[in-house]
Design an enzyme around this catalytic site. Structure first.
Site, mmCIF file in Angstrom:
data_model
loop_
_atom_site.group_PDB
_atom_site.id
_atom_site.type_symbol
_atom_site.label_atom_id
_atom_site.label_comp_id
_atom_site.label_asym_id
_atom_site.label_seq_id
_atom_site.Cartn_x
_atom_site.Cartn_y
_atom_site.Cartn_z
ATOM 1 N N LYS A 207 25.305 -121.918 14.721
ATOM 2 C CA LYS A 207 26.230 -120.798 14.523
ATOM 3 C C LYS A 207 25.769 -119.580 15.325
ATOM 4 O O LYS A 207 26.574 -118.918 15.999
ATOM 5 C CB LYS A 207 26.332 -120.451 13.041
ATOM 6 C CG LYS A 207 27.062 -121.488 12.205
ATOM 7 C CD LYS A 207 27.030 -121.126 10.728
ATOM 8 C CE LYS A 207 27.729 -122.172 9.872
ATOM 9 N NZ LYS A 207 27.689 -121.843 8.430
ATOM 10 N N SER B 194 23.746 -118.328 9.446
ATOM 11 C CA SER B 194 23.270 -118.805 8.154
ATOM 12 C C SER B 194 24.118 -119.971 7.684
ATOM 13 O O SER B 194 25.302 -120.076 8.028
ATOM 14 C CB SER B 194 23.322 -117.671 7.117
ATOM 15 O OG SER B 194 22.719 -118.077 5.906
ATOM 16 N N ASP B 195 23.508 -120.850 6.928
ATOM 17 C CA ASP B 195 24.241 -121.989 6.365
ATOM 18 C C ASP B 195 23.586 -122.390 5.049
ATOM 19 O O ASP B 195 22.372 -122.215 4.874
ATOM 20 C CB ASP B 195 24.230 -123.179 7.323
ATOM 21 C CG ASP B 195 25.175 -124.273 6.867
ATOM 22 O OD1 ASP B 195 26.403 -124.111 7.060
ATOM 23 O OD2 ASP B 195 24.701 -125.280 6.315
ATOM 24 N N GLN B 196 24.385 -122.894 4.139
ATOM 25 C CA GLN B 196 23.858 -123.321 2.846
ATOM 26 C C GLN B 196 24.291 -124.744 2.530
ATOM 27 O O GLN B 196 25.462 -125.102 2.703
ATOM 28 C CB GLN B 196 24.323 -122.391 1.730
ATOM 29 C CG GLN B 196 23.671 -122.677 0.380
ATOM 30 C CD GLN B 196 24.108 -121.686 -0.682
ATOM 31 O OE1 GLN B 196 25.206 -121.780 -1.204
ATOM 32 N NE2 GLN B 196 23.251 -120.721 -0.992
ATOM 33 N N ALA C 17 19.682 -121.587 4.757
ATOM 34 C CA ALA C 17 18.985 -121.430 6.033
ATOM 35 C C ALA C 17 19.460 -120.181 6.757
ATOM 36 O O ALA C 17 20.625 -119.789 6.668
ATOM 37 C CB ALA C 17 19.203 -122.655 6.907
#
Length: 206
Positions: free
Chosen positions: A57, A73-75, A110
């Site tokens: 991203k 960011s990623d979850q 993250a």
């Protein structure tokens, strides 16, 4: 001596939750939503998936925003060896909450800060362990209808009414579960030369 202005700060996310969290730092920033495939790779761990997507991203936005500092960011939520994504609708959310009640779920949040000025990248996966309460279907349904958290991994919107779903939360960063670990982020921003708080800054600009 000429003082260089700080680079533009860009949030590479379409999430309103991450935007609201970043605004807490009172830094001017803009939003640029990346268009990437978020499908987990075959055999990929939740840790690796979340970090890879956070980096992708940030990199996708950096490719069109040279000279900026990009936050990606990623979850990923996971329990019993399987990953749980955003439910998208009431039916999927009910299935997720039924499966998770009374159980431990790990949320991998993250974070990647990519400096497009020099190509330097910082990344971290902040893990939150959550135990869900064993609640009946009617309570789960009432929560979903009241909160409509269909864009949250695992349908657990902990910053709202979703906190009543949870029995315990274990992590090192209280904002990680919402989607943007601010303790880790402030460390990364300061490492990249960003002063906190920014002079005269009031929050998001776009």
């Amino acid at each position: 001596m000429t003082v260089q202005p700080p680079p533009p700060l860009i949030l590479a996310s379409g999430s309103r939750y991450r935007r609201e969290l970043l605004a807490r730092l009172r830094l001017p920033f803009s939003v640029d939503v990346p268009d990437i495939d978020e499908t987990p790779a075959l055999g990929e761990t939740p840790h690796d998936t979340s970090l890879r997507l956070a980096r992708q991203k940030a990199q996708a936005v950096a490719d069109r925003q040279p000279g900026a500092l990009i936050i990606g960011s990623d979850q990923v939520a996971t329990f019993e060896g399987r990953q749980i994504g955003k439910p998208g609708n009431f039916e999927n959310a009910m299935t997720q909450l039924r499966d998770m009640r009374g159980k431990i779920v790990e949320f991998h949040s993250a974070l990647c800060v990519f400096d497009a000025r020099n190509g330097e990248s910082q990344a971290r996966d902040v893990v939150t362990r959550v135990k869900f309460r064993n609640l009946p279907d009617d309570v789960l349904a009432a929560y979903l209808l009241a909160e409509t958290p269909y864009d949250c991994a695992g349908a657990a919107k902990s910053e709202g009414l979703g906190i009543m779903l949870l029995d315990t939360i274990e992590n090192d960063d209280p904002t990680a579960l919402i989607g943007l670990p601010l303790i880790a982020l402030t460390t990364m921003l300061m490492h990249a030369g960003i002063s906190l708080p920014g002079p005269g800054a009031t929050g998001a600009t776009a």
